[in-house]
Design an enzyme around this catalytic site. Structure first.
Site, short mmCIF file in Angstrom:
data_model
loop_
_atom_site.label_atom_id
_atom_site.label_comp_id
_atom_site.label_asym_id
_atom_site.label_seq_id
_atom_site.Cartn_x
_atom_site.Cartn_y
_atom_site.Cartn_z
N GLU A 88 0.83 -1.20 0.00
CA GLU A 88 0.00 0.00 0.00
C GLU A 88 0.86 1.26 0.00
O GLU A 88 1.90 1.30 0.65
CB GLU A 88 -0.88 0.03 1.24
N ASP A 141 -6.91 -4.89 11.33
CA ASP A 141 -6.60 -3.69 10.55
C ASP A 141 -6.70 -3.88 9.05
O ASP A 141 -6.16 -3.09 8.29
CB ASP A 141 -5.21 -3.17 10.93
#
Lengths: 364, 364
Positions: free
Chosen positions: B74, B245
């Site tokens: 990411e 998460d």
């Protein structure tokens, strides 16, 4: 001389896990000196062509921009499902006033299977190389047969690379150079003196395009300019429009666009950033990957005006990064960057910090 | 000892334009040794708090992910209009099998006014520090008064930093540690031996949370787990849920969520990635920036269960990067990376390459 880091090893020694090969500006120049600029442009073009031919394997994200009144910073990521790459690039037209580059960049390639970066590199020079590689590669599909003369309007940082790319890939022998700053054209002529290209400095755009088979526009002003007007472009010419590459920044008069067959990288992006932002959103354009795959024709007649509305796309950077990773196997001109924490026990990150801390305290 | 690079200088000498300060893993550990880990966590927390209080100044982009079956890479960019920052981070749960970290990262800070990077740094350790800083900072607003005991379930790479953060910012004195791998808890106890924290290794989650004012969950498995069930959580506790998460990865039973007042970083992101992915998309949550600005209350009663559904947000990385840039002024533990091409004439990029080439040829 250090041993090249073996990027192909599946299981490098644990200590190597912490290191990422890094190509600094200095080493990029050494690599170019070692391999030759034309060879590198041609090598990158080969990777770009191969990647365009497998277009559907890529994740084609739009750029992610952060804007300021002075300019923009963009992240340009892409992935083919196995390898991930991105470029950081800025565009700040006022930067030359403070001695900075208008456009700088760096790039990263990573293994998507384990998430670890495998290459970190300067990308100011590499971007100029890949832009030239893309332009020249596209011209191989679109330029008139036996093109020998190229006009180049805008003789700034990108122009030398463009000329050398067209020499290597297209066979251009003669360059007709124009810039509003005559010193820039003289600089280009001087830099290309040993290249085998015959460079003529021209005093107007009209003079530059005289007899040109290809017209490259690569000016830098962040505004809508009209570098070329309609009456300047004769039939059969290939236009390589590089400089119009963001909203509000164009180089060509709209009437030229209407007379041309327009070829683009990714239509969604080009309609926002390219010359065709001047046209209706459904104006017909052809995607280059389809041309390279042989699915649609490129140039179909001698009288046709072809236009490559170049804006630069993430897959080109990806290709350039993959090419660089490949040639790092054959050069010592890179460093190893201690970028990734590599504790003996991956679950004991703090233990690594702690032992370093204790070591320091003892040494103090 | 080298002179620290003056990052505040408006007009550094031209040659400095090419260089970007770089904090390697080794230098990050040296900086921690020099400054102290608790001091750094507290310093980062101060920056995070200040940035949360000016929430509306930030560009809050979603993360940009690239997925593979093995994990995700990411990019997490943000900007306050003057400074741009981003983190590269991967998440690959299977990585420990090849001796790699599950999560690694690096970060970049840049001046949005001229587009030049001003900091490049490892971010595996820095992320652990900023995650601990965020957790402990949030607990200052939400934990019961005079909290002294924290249970920590999941004793992997993040756990030490969490404990030290809660000691420094919240005043925790006692840690009750549980992990399905007892060796991990012993490791944690060993690492914290000199910290002043009293660590009790527990043989079940139930034992760990006995008498705890704060319960931190920070496990690593990429799946929906139930680390805590409803009957385990008594009134008045603050839950710091760090490990859930990403989509499909949660730690808490849904019933705990329904009994808790839930506080989040950015609701849009947390609803996808956090514990609350188990709840209705309109389930009431409170945004932490509003709590920090004093616009909405944090903890309002002694019996309330508060839950920080932590997923990690780009502004926290931005704050950590800004803090690091600031303390680089007071340390010599960084390098200068030759990352940006800096020709004498910005328009003469190729001339720089050419002169390097000629220099090489002459030397050969």
């Amino acid at each position: 001389m250090s041993t090249p880091y073996d990027l192909t090893a599946n299981k490098p020694a644990p200590s190597n896990l912490a290191y990422v090969p890094f190509v600094s500006v200095d080493n990029m120049m050494r690599i170019i000196a070692e391999k030759g600029v034309e060879t590198i442009i041609e090598g990158i073009a080969g990777y770009i062509e191969a990647d365009f031919k497998r277009w559907d394997e890529f994740d084609k994200k739009p750029r992610i921009p952060a804007h300021a009144p002075e300019g923009v910073i963009e992240l340009m990521p892409t992935s083919d499902g196995k390898t991930f790459g991105f470029k950081y690039v800025n565009g700040h037209p006022g930067n030359t006033r403070s001695g900075r580059q208008t456009v700088t960049g760096f790039g990263v390639l990573a293994d998507l299977v384990n998430g670890y970066p495998v290459l970190f590199t300067e990308m100011t020079i590499l971007t100029a190389l890949r832009t030239a590689a893309t332009s020249a590669l596209v011209a191989r599909y679109l330029a008139p047969k036996n093109a020998r003369t190229m006009a180049i309007i805008g003789n700034g940082a990108q122009s030398d690379f463009q000329c050398l790319g067209f020499k290597q890939l297209v066979g251009i022998t003669d360059i007709r150079a124009y810039d509003i700053d005559a010193a820039a054209s003289q600089r280009l002529k001087r830099n290309l003196a040993g290249s085998g290209l015959n460079v003529t400095v021209c005093s107007s755009p009209e003079e530059a395009i005289e007899g040109a088979d290809i017209v490259t526009t690569v000016t830098a002003d962040k505004k809508s300019a009209t570098i070329l007007t309609d009456n300047m472009i004769g039939s059969g010419v290939h236009i390589n429009a590089v400089g119009g590459d963001c909203p509000g920044k164009t180089e060509l008069h709209k009437d030229i666009l209407l007379r041309s067959d327009i070829f683009v990288e990714l239509p969604e992006q080009t309609r926002i950033e390219g010359e065709i932002q001047q046209l209706a959103p459904d104006h017909k354009v052809t995607e280059l990957w389809q041309v390279m795959r042989g699915e649609v024709p490129g140039r179909t007649s001698e009288s046709q005006i072809t236009l490559f509305d170049s804006v630069g796309f993430a897959i080109e950077d990806f290709a350039a990064l993959c090419y660089l990773r490949e040639i790092l196997k054959t050069t010592a001109h890179f460093e190893k960057l201690d970028l990734l924490a590599d504790p003996d026990d991956p679950r004991d990150l703090y233990g690594m910090v702690l032992r370093a801390t204790v070591g320091q305290t003892n040494a103090a």
